[in-house]
Design an enzyme around this catalytic site. Structure first.
Site, mmCIF file in Angstrom:
data_model
loop_
_atom_site.group_PDB
_atom_site.id
_atom_site.type_symbol
_atom_site.label_atom_id
_atom_site.label_comp_id
_atom_site.label_asym_id
_atom_site.label_seq_id
_atom_site.Cartn_x
_atom_site.Cartn_y
_atom_site.Cartn_z
ATOM 1 N N SER A 128 -8.197 -6.829 -14.636
ATOM 2 C CA SER A 128 -7.302 -5.957 -15.393
ATOM 3 C C SER A 128 -7.693 -4.491 -15.162
ATOM 4 O O SER A 128 -8.857 -4.132 -15.269
ATOM 5 C CB SER A 128 -7.412 -6.304 -16.880
ATOM 6 O OG SER A 128 -6.570 -5.475 -17.608
ATOM 7 N N GLY A 129 -6.713 -3.662 -14.834
ATOM 8 C CA GLY A 129 -6.965 -2.244 -14.591
ATOM 9 C C GLY A 129 -7.323 -1.934 -13.147
ATOM 10 O O GLY A 129 -7.577 -0.776 -12.787
ATOM 11 N N THR A 151 -0.438 -3.282 -10.611
ATOM 12 C CA THR A 151 0.944 -2.875 -10.880
ATOM 13 C C THR A 151 1.290 -1.611 -10.089
ATOM 14 O O THR A 151 2.404 -1.478 -9.576
ATOM 15 C CB THR A 151 1.136 -2.659 -12.403
ATOM 16 O OG1 THR A 151 0.786 -3.890 -13.034
ATOM 17 C CG2 THR A 151 2.551 -2.298 -12.747
ATOM 18 N N ASN A 206 -7.151 -1.321 -20.113
ATOM 19 C CA ASN A 206 -6.116 -0.577 -19.400
ATOM 20 C C ASN A 206 -5.082 -0.070 -20.409
ATOM 21 O O ASN A 206 -4.543 -0.846 -21.178
ATOM 22 C CB ASN A 206 -5.460 -1.543 -18.383
ATOM 23 C CG ASN A 206 -4.399 -0.886 -17.530
ATOM 24 O OD1 ASN A 206 -4.103 0.299 -17.684
ATOM 25 N ND2 ASN A 206 -3.818 -1.668 -16.625
ATOM 26 N N SER A 260 -1.468 -1.940 -19.696
ATOM 27 C CA SER A 260 -1.757 -3.258 -19.125
ATOM 28 C C SER A 260 -0.514 -4.151 -19.165
ATOM 29 O O SER A 260 0.172 -4.225 -20.181
ATOM 30 C CB SER A 260 -2.885 -3.887 -19.935
ATOM 31 O OG SER A 260 -3.230 -5.122 -19.392
ATOM 32 N N SER A 261 -0.225 -4.827 -18.038
ATOM 33 C CA SER A 261 0.915 -5.753 -18.017
ATOM 34 C C SER A 261 0.539 -6.958 -18.860
ATOM 35 O O SER A 261 -0.492 -7.576 -18.624
ATOM 36 C CB SER A 261 1.188 -6.262 -16.601
ATOM 37 O OG SER A 261 1.315 -5.199 -15.715
ATOM 38 N N GLY A 301 -4.581 -9.347 -14.580
ATOM 39 C CA GLY A 301 -5.883 -9.616 -13.974
ATOM 40 C C GLY A 301 -6.812 -10.378 -14.908
ATOM 41 O O GLY A 301 -6.542 -10.520 -16.101
ATOM 42 N N GLU A 306 -9.552 -11.438 -17.439
ATOM 43 C CA GLU A 306 -9.961 -10.703 -18.650
ATOM 44 C C GLU A 306 -11.215 -11.312 -19.266
ATOM 45 O O GLU A 306 -11.322 -12.538 -19.395
ATOM 46 C CB GLU A 306 -8.816 -10.703 -19.673
ATOM 47 C CG GLU A 306 -7.653 -9.861 -19.196
ATOM 48 C CD GLU A 306 -6.539 -9.671 -20.211
ATOM 49 O OE1 GLU A 306 -5.720 -8.760 -19.993
ATOM 50 O OE2 GLU A 306 -6.470 -10.395 -21.210
HETATM 51 N N1 LIG Z 1 -3.626 4.004 -6.264
HETATM 52 C C1 LIG Z 1 -3.861 4.608 -7.419
HETATM 53 N N2 LIG Z 1 -4.037 5.941 -7.462
HETATM 54 C C2 LIG Z 1 -4.291 6.580 -8.633
HETATM 55 N N3 LIG Z 1 -4.403 5.943 -9.834
HETATM 56 C C3 LIG Z 1 -4.221 4.621 -9.858
HETATM 57 C C4 LIG Z 1 -3.950 3.875 -8.660
HETATM 58 N N4 LIG Z 1 -3.833 2.573 -9.007
HETATM 59 C C5 LIG Z 1 -4.014 2.523 -10.337
HETATM 60 N N5 LIG Z 1 -4.244 3.740 -10.864
HETATM 61 C C6 LIG Z 1 -4.504 4.074 -12.292
HETATM 62 O O1 LIG Z 1 -5.086 2.937 -12.925
HETATM 63 C C7 LIG Z 1 -4.307 2.528 -14.054
HETATM 64 C C8 LIG Z 1 -4.344 1.005 -14.138
HETATM 65 O O2 LIG Z 1 -3.657 0.447 -13.037
HETATM 66 P P1 LIG Z 1 -2.659 -0.800 -13.180
HETATM 67 O O3 LIG Z 1 -1.907 -0.723 -14.469
HETATM 68 O O4 LIG Z 1 -1.875 -0.869 -11.928
HETATM 69 O O5 LIG Z 1 -3.712 -1.992 -13.287
HETATM 70 P P2 LIG Z 1 -3.441 -3.554 -13.275
HETATM 71 O O6 LIG Z 1 -4.376 -4.132 -12.285
HETATM 72 O O7 LIG Z 1 -1.981 -3.837 -13.072
HETATM 73 O O8 LIG Z 1 -3.896 -3.966 -14.748
HETATM 74 P P3 LIG Z 1 -3.402 -5.167 -15.721
HETATM 75 O O9 LIG Z 1 -3.843 -6.452 -15.103
HETATM 76 O O10 LIG Z 1 -4.127 -4.851 -17.001
HETATM 77 O O11 LIG Z 1 -1.914 -5.009 -15.858
HETATM 78 C C9 LIG Z 1 -2.912 3.113 -13.796
HETATM 79 O O12 LIG Z 1 -2.235 3.356 -15.000
HETATM 80 C C10 LIG Z 1 -3.222 4.383 -13.043
HETATM 81 O O13 LIG Z 1 -3.529 5.422 -13.971
#
Ligand SMILES: Nc1ncnc2c1ncn2[C@@H]1O[C@H](COP(=O)(O)OP(=O)(O)OP(=O)(O)O)[C@@H](O)[C@H]1O
Length: 550
Positions: free
Chosen positions: A112-113, A117, A159, A162-163, A369, A371
């Protein structure tokens, strides 16, 4: 640069780690670390793109980069990038690289994070740029994300965005499917976590008149904001901006004004369900849902069964009434979300006629992701199991099939050792005896409790190496040694996650007071039921559990 043998290359200089003469976990992590320190967040390992979240804007997703990764002939010519991945998917889907045109699929995995996404959004953005198709459709597709994020994402400890649902996006033959929305978040959130974003946007963005039309009260008065709603004051400006983006997205995607109003009316009513005092007779929220107050009250206070033509009425305990109330709220929110996803799919189907057999597609799977919190419940177990399944698929695809192919071709190949998580999947999914099968079984017995469930697991899985029974004499928790997620833990040993079983039986049953929600906005409750239909409910829960096993 990517083909330099390991001896001649500097650490962090190799773009594709699969080309190194020697590659193990330590080398891989060190290479990725050094590259990350030099703002190279992407690294190839063969067909896989490893991405490390920089948590800051590196200025690498603008028009210049989009152009740079358009129609790339040889991957080695350009540094690894998520746009390169999108370009390759696009070319392979259309058969532009000398192979047959084929449907493509990307699987995005990480804790997660980690940035899954964001990766999904970047891939979609680049694919849309590469298509150069109908610009209105492009804009509509781009607006789907803020819309689904408002309803399906929430702030968690890991996050801020978080999705809380998994999604599989199909591009070209446009469509999307949602998996396992975390409905329990609607009624309860852990300390430091929040309800779905949409509720906070709603309070920050709706005018006073609109709030009164939807009969919204002061945000702090809603019990479904378990950790309070103070952010509506402290982050009001940002939340209002998000609300405006959302309303714009709703318009762009093509929802009507009436549909938009219905959405907010249902959201307001769903939130209000949490404030129902199940001991009192007055159920004002019934009006908001267009329901008969008496009928709704009766539905939340007792069950009625018919046996041999005789009506048997059983009053709920206070806890059962509260569970019934929360089940209504979860069902309302879950169905609103599904309706939105289905409506988006309908609105975005390309208008030109097309032959589904010929349509090529790119599928993007983005699920939540792994957790590992201080308190882990049924939701974490489902999410972590889904990640284990992805890991199994990945292992199978990358290691097992590759090795079988080498063996089949008689290539002299030293077997690669990898951690196989099949035993863990069997522990969870085994039938008739696995963690989920036992949960279904216990959900079926009226006298079963979360404790009896754990006691049964202790007895059945006591000798399983992935199952660790609690040493505290605490009959409510158990620990699982996970394969997925182990890099998030301090050591490289398996990641031990302790699960608290409180509420698992109820969550698994996911029982809605008998009746049905006939369409979004109309909850037709009918609490009269037959013995047979009540007995069928655990089976329904079992069917849904099966669906959860992605
Ligand atoms: N390539 C990137 N460049 C800059 N910042 C990023 C990038 N990827 C992610 N982030 C930052 O990290 C945060 C978390 O990313 P994201 O929401 O895509 O995580 P996730 O893996 O989908 O988490 P979850 O499983 O909790 O949904 C985003 O809101 C953004 O601020």
């Amino acid at each position: 640069m990517s083909h330099l043998p390991v001896g001649d290359s500097q650490v962090g200089e190799v773009n594709d780690l699969a080309t190194l003469a020697k590659l193990d976990e330590t080398i891989l992590l060190n290479e990725v670390k050094v590259r990350y320190e030099n703002d190279r967040i992407y690294t190839y390992v063969g067909d896989i793109l490893v991405s490390v979240n920089p948590f800051r804007d590196l200025g690498i997703y603008g028009k210049d980069y989009s152009e740079m990764y358009r129609g790339v002939k040889k991957r080695e010519e350009k540094p690894p990038h998520i746009f390169a991945m999108a370009d390759r998917l696009y070319q392979d889907m259309l058969g532009l690289r000398g192979t047959d045109a084929k449907n493509q699929c990307v699987l995005i995995s990480g804790e997660s994070g980690a940035g899954k996404t964001e990766c999904t959004k970047l891939i979609i953005k680049q694919l849309i740029d590469l298509c150069q198709g109908n610009s209105q459709l492009q804009q509509q597709i781009l607006q789907v994300n803020p819309l689904l994020e408002a309803f399906g994402n929430a702030q968690t400890l890991m996050n801020d965005n978080s999705s809380r649902f998994g999604k599989y996006i199909q591009l070209k033959f446009i469509g999307g499917r949602e998996y396992l929305l975390e409905k329990s978040r609607m009624v309860r959130q852990s300390e430091g976590e929040a309800n779905f974003h949409i509720f906070y946007y709603m309070f920050a963005g709706l005018s006073a008149d609109e709030q009164s039309r939807y009969k919204l009260q002061d945000a702090d008065s809603y019990k479904y904001f378990s950790d309070g709603a103070s952010c509506i004051q402290t982050d009001g400006k940002l939340l209002k901006e998000r609300y405006e983006e959302l309303v714009n997205a709703i318009d762009m995607v093509g929802f009507t004004d009436k549909e938009q109003e219905d959405m907010f009316a249902i959201l307001a009513a769903t939130l209000t369900v949490g404030n129902i005092d199940v001991k009192a007779d007055d159920i004002g929220v019934a009006d908001l849902l267009g329901l008969d107050k008496l009928e709704m009250h009766s539905c939340l206070s007792c069950s009625i069964t018919f046996t041999k033509g005789e009506e048997i009425r059983r009053n709920y305990t206070l806890a059962q009434s509260e569970e019934a109330r929360d089940a209504v709220a979860k069902a309302l929110y879950g169905r609103l979300f599904s309706w939105i996803v289905n409506r988006v799919n309908t609105l975005l189907v390309p208008r030109e006629s097309f032959d589904p057999d010929k349509v090529q597609e790119i599928g993007i799977l983005d699920i939540f992701g792994f957790e590992h919190f201080e308190l882990n419940s049924f939701e974490q177990a489902c999410i972590n199991l889904a990640n284990e399944q992805l890991q199994f698929f990945f292992n199978k695809h990358i290691f097992m099939l590759e090795q079988e192919e080498y063996q089949g071709e008689g290539i002299d190949w030293k077997e690669i050792k990898f951690v196989d998580n099949k035993s863990l999947l069997d522990l969870f999914l085994g039938r008739p005896i696995g963690i989920l099968a036992l949960l279904d079984e216990e959900s079926f017995f009226p006298k079963a409790t979360d404790q009896t469930y754990v006691a049964k697991m202790n007895q059945k899985f006591g000798k399983n190496s992935n199952y660790i029974r609690s040493t505290q004499g605490d009959a409510k928790s158990f620990t699982i040694a996970h394969y997925a997620g182990h890099v998030t833990c301090d050591s490289m040993e398996l990641c031990q996650v302790t699960y608290d079983s409180t509420g698992w039986l109820e969550k698994n049953r996911d029982t809605l007071p008998p009746g049905k929600i006939s369409r979004t906005g109309t909850l037709a409750l009918n609490h009269k039921t037959t013995k047979k239909s009540r007995l069928n409910q655990p089976r329904k829960a079992a069917e849904e559990t099966k669906q959860r096993k992605l």
